[in-house]
Design a protein around this motif. Sequence first.
Motif, PDB file in Angstrom:
ATOM      1  N   SER A   1      63.971   6.717  46.291  1.00  0.00           N
ATOM      2  CA  SER A   1      64.748   6.754  47.657  1.00  0.00           C
ATOM      3  C   SER A   1      66.152   7.945  47.372  1.00  0.00           C
ATOM      4  O   SER A   1      66.445   7.862  45.986  1.00  0.00           O
ATOM      5  CB  SER A   1      65.246   5.554  48.387  1.00  0.00           C
ATOM      6  N   THR A   2      66.533   8.452  48.235  1.00  0.00           N
ATOM      7  CA  THR A   2      68.036   9.272  48.066  1.00  0.00           C
ATOM      8  C   THR A   2      69.067   8.458  47.643  1.00  0.00           C
ATOM      9  O   THR A   2      69.752   8.826  46.468  1.00  0.00           O
ATOM     10  CB  THR A   2      68.200  10.203  49.273  1.00  0.00           C
ATOM     11  N   LEU A   3      69.315   7.185  48.027  1.00  0.00           N
ATOM     12  CA  LEU A   3      70.510   6.526  47.715  1.00  0.00           C
ATOM     13  C   LEU A   3      70.249   6.031  46.150  1.00  0.00           C
ATOM     14  O   LEU A   3      71.026   5.908  45.467  1.00  0.00           O
ATOM     15  CB  LEU A   3      70.786   5.398  48.790  1.00  0.00           C
ATOM     16  N   ARG A   4      68.963   5.298  45.910  1.00  0.00           N
ATOM     17  CA  ARG A   4      68.736   4.946  44.513  1.00  0.00           C
ATOM     18  C   ARG A   4      69.062   5.949  43.700  1.00  0.00           C
ATOM     19  O   ARG A   4      69.447   5.811  42.570  1.00  0.00           O
ATOM     20  CB  ARG A   4      67.234   4.530  44.536  1.00  0.00           C
ATOM     21  N   GLY A   5      68.562   7.146  44.060  1.00  0.00           N
ATOM     22  CA  GLY A   5      68.595   8.353  43.099  1.00  0.00           C
ATOM     23  C   GLY A   5      70.061   8.546  42.962  1.00  0.00           C
ATOM     24  O   GLY A   5      70.770   9.068  41.644  1.00  0.00           O
ATOM     25  N   ARG A   6      70.867   8.583  43.586  1.00  0.00           N
ATOM     26  CA  ARG A   6      72.282   8.926  43.641  1.00  0.00           C
ATOM     27  C   ARG A   6      73.368   7.794  42.906  1.00  0.00           C
ATOM     28  O   ARG A   6      74.169   8.124  42.052  1.00  0.00           O
ATOM     29  CB  ARG A   6      73.127   8.886  44.999  1.00  0.00           C
ATOM     30  N   VAL A   7      72.775   6.530  43.111  1.00  0.00           N
ATOM     31  CA  VAL A   7      73.235   5.505  42.313  1.00  0.00           C
ATOM     32  C   VAL A   7      73.070   5.694  40.592  1.00  0.00           C
ATOM     33  O   VAL A   7      73.626   5.662  39.979  1.00  0.00           O
ATOM     34  CB  VAL A   7      72.919   4.127  42.691  1.00  0.00           C
ATOM     35  N   LEU A   8      71.586   6.045  40.483  1.00  0.00           N
ATOM     36  CA  LEU A   8      70.953   6.267  39.060  1.00  0.00           C
ATOM     37  C   LEU A   8      71.967   7.738  38.586  1.00  0.00           C
ATOM     38  O   LEU A   8      71.992   7.356  37.407  1.00  0.00           O
ATOM     39  CB  LEU A   8      69.656   6.424  39.113  1.00  0.00           C
ATOM     40  N   ASP A   9      72.368   8.420  39.286  1.00  0.00           N
ATOM     41  CA  ASP A   9      72.702   9.665  38.831  1.00  0.00           C
ATOM     42  C   ASP A   9      74.476   9.210  38.149  1.00  0.00           C
ATOM     43  O   ASP A   9      74.740   9.640  37.080  1.00  0.00           O
ATOM     44  CB  ASP A   9      73.050  10.728  39.701  1.00  0.00           C
TER      45      ASP A   9
ATOM     46  N   LEU B   1      87.042  -0.532  31.730  1.00  0.00           N
ATOM     47  CA  LEU B   1      85.825  -0.475  30.852  1.00  0.00           C
ATOM     48  C   LEU B   1      84.518  -0.419  31.739  1.00  0.00           C
ATOM     49  O   LEU B   1      83.669   0.212  31.129  1.00  0.00           O
ATOM     50  CB  LEU B   1      85.730  -1.610  29.880  1.00  0.00           C
ATOM     51  N   GLY B   2      84.463  -0.909  32.959  1.00  0.00           N
ATOM     52  CA  GLY B   2      83.170  -0.956  33.963  1.00  0.00           C
ATOM     53  C   GLY B   2      83.585   0.093  35.076  1.00  0.00           C
ATOM     54  O   GLY B   2      84.515   0.742  35.008  1.00  0.00           O
ATOM     55  N   VAL B   3      82.429   0.124  35.731  1.00  0.00           N
ATOM     56  CA  VAL B   3      82.620   1.033  37.064  1.00  0.00           C
ATOM     57  C   VAL B   3      81.878   0.463  38.341  1.00  0.00           C
ATOM     58  O   VAL B   3      81.140  -0.372  38.114  1.00  0.00           O
ATOM     59  CB  VAL B   3      81.661   2.222  36.520  1.00  0.00           C
ATOM     60  N   SER B   4      82.738   0.671  39.270  1.00  0.00           N
ATOM     61  CA  SER B   4      82.187   0.207  40.536  1.00  0.00           C
ATOM     62  C   SER B   4      81.569   1.676  41.294  1.00  0.00           C
ATOM     63  O   SER B   4      82.255   2.786  40.936  1.00  0.00           O
ATOM     64  CB  SER B   4      83.454   0.008  41.509  1.00  0.00           C
ATOM     65  N   VAL B   5      80.435   1.414  41.893  1.00  0.00           N
ATOM     66  CA  VAL B   5      79.918   2.547  42.327  1.00  0.00           C
ATOM     67  C   VAL B   5      80.106   2.409  43.872  1.00  0.00           C
ATOM     68  O   VAL B   5      79.713   1.339  44.585  1.00  0.00           O
ATOM     69  CB  VAL B   5      78.319   2.452  42.049  1.00  0.00           C
TER      70      VAL B   5
ATOM     71  N   LYS C   1      82.124  11.685  50.812  1.00  0.00           N
ATOM     72  CA  LYS C   1      81.942  12.865  49.822  1.00  0.00           C
ATOM     73  C   LYS C   1      80.677  12.365  48.999  1.00  0.00           C
ATOM     74  O   LYS C   1      80.392  13.247  47.947  1.00  0.00           O
ATOM     75  CB  LYS C   1      82.937  13.168  49.208  1.00  0.00           C
ATOM     76  N   GLY C   2      79.843  11.526  49.215  1.00  0.00           N
ATOM     77  CA  GLY C   2      78.876  11.063  48.412  1.00  0.00           C
ATOM     78  C   GLY C   2      78.888   9.998  47.682  1.00  0.00           C
ATOM     79  O   GLY C   2      79.846   9.167  47.591  1.00  0.00           O
ATOM     80  N   VAL C   3      77.975   9.381  46.647  1.00  0.00           N
ATOM     81  CA  VAL C   3      78.081   8.345  45.840  1.00  0.00           C
ATOM     82  C   VAL C   3      78.667   8.750  44.791  1.00  0.00           C
ATOM     83  O   VAL C   3      78.041   9.853  43.970  1.00  0.00           O
ATOM     84  CB  VAL C   3      76.437   7.748  45.676  1.00  0.00           C
ATOM     85  N   MET C   4      79.914   7.906  44.272  1.00  0.00           N
ATOM     86  CA  MET C   4      80.540   8.231  43.001  1.00  0.00           C
ATOM     87  C   MET C   4      81.218   6.984  42.534  1.00  0.00           C
ATOM     88  O   MET C   4      81.028   5.872  43.055  1.00  0.00           O
ATOM     89  CB  MET C   4      81.595   9.324  43.538  1.00  0.00           C
ATOM     90  N   ALA C   5      81.671   7.219  41.246  1.00  0.00           N
ATOM     91  CA  ALA C   5      82.209   6.167  40.435  1.00  0.00           C
ATOM     92  C   ALA C   5      83.646   6.050  41.162  1.00  0.00           C
ATOM     93  O   ALA C   5      84.426   6.743  41.550  1.00  0.00           O
ATOM     94  CB  ALA C   5      82.331   6.514  39.147  1.00  0.00           C
ATOM     95  N   ASP C   6      84.222   4.740  40.665  1.00  0.00           N
ATOM     96  CA  ASP C   6      85.475   4.423  41.229  1.00  0.00           C
ATOM     97  C   ASP C   6      86.439   5.322  40.765  1.00  0.00           C
ATOM     98  O   ASP C   6      87.504   5.750  41.506  1.00  0.00           O
ATOM     99  CB  ASP C   6      85.731   3.076  40.787  1.00  0.00           C
ATOM    100  N   HIS C   7      86.569   5.743  39.488  1.00  0.00           N
ATOM    101  CA  HIS C   7      87.606   6.890  39.248  1.00  0.00           C
ATOM    102  C   HIS C   7      87.626   7.975  39.712  1.00  0.00           C
ATOM    103  O   HIS C   7      88.774   8.713  40.067  1.00  0.00           O
ATOM    104  CB  HIS C   7      87.653   6.752  37.529  1.00  0.00           C
TER     105      HIS C   7
END
Length: 132
Positions: free
Chosen positions: A30-38, A101-105, A110-116
């Motif tokens: 799915s599109t959302l799963r693909g963005r999270v995997l990116d 050290l970790g990441v929140s998605v 503006k799209g799916v992105m990491a916390d930083h």
Amino acid sequence: MSFTDPIGDMLTRIRNAQMRRRTSVSTPASTLRGRVLDVLKSEGFIRGYTETRNENGSGEFEIELKYSENVPVIRTIERVSRPGRRVYASAKNIPSVANGLGVSVLSTPKGVMADHEARSQNVGGEVLCRVF
């Protein structure tokens, strides 16, 4: 097959595959799963993923898991916002994971992105998952 929480399903598949020391795992595309995997790939938590098409036309992602000295790179992967309880964070209140050290998605306007990245663009959104 209908899922009520497709992101939670994907995270559980990754978690289960790592417990079994699999090199890869498949999940419906799915599109959302693909963005999270990116985001997971850009942050170095997975090697990568490829999309394949089945005979019936549905897509599937083949996710290549990453290990360091036979230990999974992903120690913990958990869903934060669920269909029953959505969790949102403003740009000023985005939670940090394991002191950076970790990441929140996050799913932002503006799209799916990491916390930083969301902090640097000064944008908030729905906290999808936490990885470290």
